[in-house]
Design a protein around this motif. Structure first.
Motif, PDB file in Angstrom:
ATOM      1  N   LYS A   7      49.836 -92.021  15.377  1.00 45.82           N
ATOM      2  CA  LYS A   7      48.747 -91.039  15.482  1.00 45.82           C
ATOM      3  C   LYS A   7      49.257 -89.628  15.214  1.00 45.82           C
ATOM      4  CE  LYS A   7      48.073 -89.033  19.129  1.00 45.82           C
ATOM      5  NZ  LYS A   7      47.898 -88.561  20.514  1.00 45.82           N
ATOM      6  N   ASP A   8      50.377 -89.259  15.832  1.00 50.73           N
ATOM      7  CA  ASP A   8      50.929 -87.911  15.639  1.00 50.73           C
ATOM      8  C   ASP A   8      51.253 -87.651  14.167  1.00 50.73           C
ATOM      9  OD1 ASP A   8      50.652 -87.491  18.316  1.00 50.73           O
ATOM     10  OD2 ASP A   8      52.771 -87.888  18.792  1.00 50.73           O
ATOM     11  N   GLU A   9      51.831 -88.664  13.510  1.00 53.91           N
ATOM     12  CA  GLU A   9      52.155 -88.491  12.094  1.00 53.91           C
ATOM     13  C   GLU A   9      50.881 -88.308  11.264  1.00 53.91           C
ATOM     14  OE1 GLU A   9      54.863 -90.567   8.580  1.00 53.91           O
ATOM     15  OE2 GLU A   9      54.195 -91.771  10.300  1.00 53.91           O
ATOM     16  N   GLU A  25      44.195 -97.234  24.473  1.00 57.35           N
ATOM     17  CA  GLU A  25      43.772 -95.842  24.256  1.00 57.35           C
ATOM     18  C   GLU A  25      44.540 -95.211  23.100  1.00 57.35           C
ATOM     19  OE1 GLU A  25      44.307 -93.829  27.912  1.00 57.35           O
ATOM     20  OE2 GLU A  25      42.653 -94.860  28.942  1.00 57.35           O
ATOM     21  N   ALA A  26      45.851 -95.472  23.045  1.00 62.63           N
ATOM     22  CA  ALA A  26      46.660 -94.948  21.943  1.00 62.63           C
ATOM     23  C   ALA A  26      46.198 -95.533  20.610  1.00 62.63           C
ATOM     24  CB  ALA A  26      48.134 -95.259  22.189  1.00 62.63           C
ATOM     25  N   LYS A  27      45.824 -96.833  20.647  1.00 64.10           N
ATOM     26  CA  LYS A  27      45.358 -97.483  19.417  1.00 64.10           C
ATOM     27  C   LYS A  27      44.040 -96.859  18.949  1.00 64.10           C
ATOM     28  CE  LYS A  27      44.067-102.021  17.606  1.00 64.10           C
ATOM     29  NZ  LYS A  27      43.935-103.456  17.891  1.00 64.10           N
ATOM     30  N   ALA A  50      43.407 -94.868  15.525  1.00 67.54           N
ATOM     31  CA  ALA A  50      42.351 -95.261  14.596  1.00 67.54           C
ATOM     32  C   ALA A  50      41.474 -94.069  14.243  1.00 67.54           C
ATOM     33  CB  ALA A  50      41.521 -96.386  15.182  1.00 67.54           C
ATOM     34  N   ALA A  51      41.150 -93.257  15.254  1.00 66.29           N
ATOM     35  CA  ALA A  51      40.329 -92.076  14.998  1.00 66.29           C
ATOM     36  C   ALA A  51      41.048 -91.116  14.046  1.00 66.29           C
ATOM     37  CB  ALA A  51      39.994 -91.377  16.313  1.00 66.29           C
ATOM     38  N   ALA A  52      42.362 -90.896  14.283  1.00 67.35           N
ATOM     39  CA  ALA A  52      43.139 -90.026  13.389  1.00 67.35           C
ATOM     40  C   ALA A  52      43.186 -90.603  11.980  1.00 67.35           C
ATOM     41  CB  ALA A  52      44.553 -89.846  13.945  1.00 67.35           C
TER      42      ALA A  52
END
Length: 448
Positions: A140-142, A54-56, A60-62
């Motif tokens: 993702k956050d970055e 899910e994190a991956k 990827a979406a970000a």
């Protein structure tokens, strides 16, 4: 900005041929691994694996969202740089480049996080999946943080982008106006030639615009927006001037024809009048002193010479008109007119001299009173509102009185007075008086 999750080269080539972006290829980490079937195992490892996946997916979406925003924004920045070279525009480019470097660094960390752990391994440990999830969440956050900064930067580009888009919007209409002006010039030249009028110089000017039209057709992308706008405006002005000149050719030809006829007629008339100067001079010599006519002795000879020159120039002007060298014809006709004007003045001067001398010989008192009246009028103005005249005004007026008295006394000396000297003196006195009057009125108007 690229992502680099390992993909077999053959599979990568197939996906590219199918039209999928490379980033989409990179987002399919295991499309060709193990027949495309994930093998999951139960327990805590499966839970950690799911969370990491899910994190991956979120990373990827970000990543895709940031990549899309950067690409869109690059178009805006390139639009600005194509038009604007101001300090603000250069600063915007520098900021965008700095953001691009940060995006590249964040993207690389995202790719490293994806490559670090194969989430489809059948023997993936829970601790490895947890570490993968932590790294992917951080990536993702970055990416999201930089996306927000990119959005803020994009919102600040509004004024620059609006100005650039306005400039770009001017290009097509300006180029079209230039093309229309060129077509109009060409049509006007064709019409002039159809009327039997040569327009070689105008045709050469129009031909010289062909390279400029080629550059306009190549577009602003190659030559720049502002240079293209300036070129279009320059071509339109020159083409319009050519069109206007071509449309004036029939009128210009008719005007030159009229002037040729008119000046020939005038030259003939002056030839006749010049022949009448000699009898006038004879009467002046017989009745007046030499000082009254000596300066007119050259008039008959000069008049004849001027008329001959004028007639020669008329022939040259006719030849220029026949060859349709319009500027040459116009210049020659101006020379003819100047020669005839000078001749007319000289011929008229002899008759005017005789008339004035006859009048003053018959009644010099009229000239005397006219001059005295001018002096008295100036004296009254000089004394108006004053108890004593200003010496700057009184002195030239007093000198004028004395000069008039000397001129009058000269008429009474000898049997043959110099009437021409008398007339020139009275005229000079009136000019001096007029200058004093003008000075007084100017000073009083200025409040002095």
């Amino acid at each position: 900005m690229t992502a680099a999750t390992p993909v077999p080269s053959a599979a990568r080539d197939v996906l590219v041929l199918m039209g999928l972006p490379l980033l989409a290829v990179l987002a399919l980490p295991a499309a060709f691994a193990g027949g495309g079937t994930r093998r999951w195992f139960g327990g805590r490892a499966d839970s950690q694996r799911a969370q990491a996946q899910e994190a991956k997916d979120a990373a990827a979406a970000a990543f895709y969202e940031l990549d899309t925003a950067q690409r869109d924004l690059r178009i805006s920045v390139e639009t600005i740089t194509a038009v604007d070279d101001s300090p603000a525009a250069r600063q915007a480019v520098a900021e965008f480049e700095a953001l691009g470097r940060r995006i590249d660094e964040a993207s690389q960390r995202y790719i490293q996080a994806v490559d670090a752990t194969d989430l489809d391994r059948h023997d993936l440990e829970a601790s490895a999946a947890a570490r993968a999830r932590t790294a992917l969440v951080a990536a993702k956050d970055e990416l999201l943080n930089i996306k927000r900064e990119l959005d803020r930067f994009a919102s600040g580009l509004g004024p620059l982008l609006g100005k650039a888009e306005t400039e770009l919007a001017r290009v097509a209409p300006a180029v079209e106006r230039a093309r229309q002006a060129l077509r109009g010039a060409g049509a006007a030249l064709d019409a002039a030639r159809g009327a039997g009028l040569g327009a070689d110089d105008l045709a050469a000017r129009l031909a010289a615009l062909a390279p400029e039209l080629t550059k306009l057709n190549e577009g602003a992308g190659r030559h720049g927006v502002r240079p293209t706008l300036q070129r279009a405006e320059r071509v339109a002005r020159e083409a319009e001037a050519i069109r206007s000149a071509a449309e004036r050719l029939p009128e210009q030809a008719a005007e030159i024809d009229h002037r040729l006829v008119s000046l020939r007629t005038r030259a003939q008339a002056l030839t006749t009048r010049a022949g009448q100067v000699e009898p006038v001079l004879s009467e002046l010599r017989r009745r007046f002193t030499a000082a009254c006519w000596q300066d007119l002795q050259h008039v008959p000879e000069q008049a004849a010479q001027n008329v001959r020159q004028a007639e020669a120039k008329l022939k040259e002007a006719q030849a220029a008109r026949d060859a349709q060298r319009w500027p040459d014809a116009t210049a020659l006709l101006s020379t003819v007119r100047a020669l005839l004007n000078a001749t007319d003045e000289a011929v008229s001067a002899a008759g005017d001299r005789l008339a004035r001398l006859n009048a003053v010989q018959k009644d010099p008192q009229t000239e005397i009173e006219r001059t005295r009246f001018a002096i008295r009028d100036a004296q009254r103005l000089a004394m108006s509102g004053r108890t004593a005249p200003d010496p700057r005004h009184a002195r030239p007026l007093d000198d004028s009185v004395a000069r008039l008295e000397r001129a009058v006394a000269g008429l009474e000396e000898g049997r043959h007075p110099d009437y021409w000297h008398f007339l020139t003196e009275t005229e000079a006195v009136r000019q001096t008086v007029a200058q004093v009057v003008a000075r007084i009125r100017q000073e009083r108007g200025a409040g002095r």
